[in-house]
Design a protein around this motif. Sequence first.
Motif, PDB file in Angstrom:
ATOM      1  N   GLN A  74     -22.971 -69.067  -5.229  1.00 17.81           N
ATOM      2  CA  GLN A  74     -22.321 -67.790  -4.936  1.00 17.81           C
ATOM      3  C   GLN A  74     -23.355 -66.768  -4.473  1.00 17.81           C
ATOM      4  N   ARG A  75     -24.494 -66.740  -5.110  1.00 18.89           N
ATOM      5  CA  ARG A  75     -25.539 -65.803  -4.702  1.00 18.89           C
ATOM      6  C   ARG A  75     -26.072 -66.139  -3.317  1.00 18.89           C
ATOM      7  N   GLN A  76     -26.165 -67.434  -3.016  1.00 10.77           N
ATOM      8  CA  GLN A  76     -26.656 -67.837  -1.698  1.00 10.77           C
ATOM      9  C   GLN A  76     -25.680 -67.435  -0.597  1.00 10.77           C
ATOM     10  N   ARG A  77     -24.400 -67.496  -0.893  1.00  8.67           N
ATOM     11  CA  ARG A  77     -23.407 -67.089   0.110  1.00  8.67           C
ATOM     12  C   ARG A  77     -23.488 -65.593   0.370  1.00  8.67           C
ATOM     13  N   ASN A  78     -24.063 -64.869  -0.612  1.00 10.26           N
ATOM     14  CA  ASN A  78     -24.289 -63.433  -0.475  1.00 10.26           C
ATOM     15  C   ASN A  78     -23.013 -62.704  -0.061  1.00 10.26           C
TER      16      ASN A  78
END
Length: 165
Positions: A74-78
């Motif tokens: 989820q953090r990578q998808r930003n």
Amino acid sequence: MPPPLPLAFEDALRQYEGLLRRVARLYCADADDQQDLYQETLVQLWRAWSSYEGRAQRSTWVYRVALNVAVVQQRQRNRRPLTRSLDQAAVRQLAAPAAPGPDADELAQLYQAIGHLSDVDKALVLLRLEDRPDQEVAEILGITPNNVRVKMHRALDKLRRLMAH
């Protein structure tokens, strides 16, 4: 042809498939993203399989891997926080089928509100919905059981406020 999976890993995948799919559904709004997260979780479980030392229950370890993968992805998808409406089929799958409780519309509102929570709060609520004891939740999240209770109380307060609007 790839080598066959160890039988214990295949058994674990069957046993925890529902759990892994619920984590994916809670952390991803889009069906394609859910499938991507589910598959990435399977890959990470396979990579980490040999590192399981048995200090915690297998389900605790699987939860920890699944939630870590979900948070990282989820953090990578930003992306901004999820604001979504769940379709009725997803609501039925997330809800305990035999348990009496709110109707489908209320469940849809609940899961939409859960989508607005922080990653840790989502994990807490998911684990509560899975009826996991505070001690196991603490092990999964790497916090104390007392901290689980405090954070759960705050998460439920946030959910109540979100549901009131």
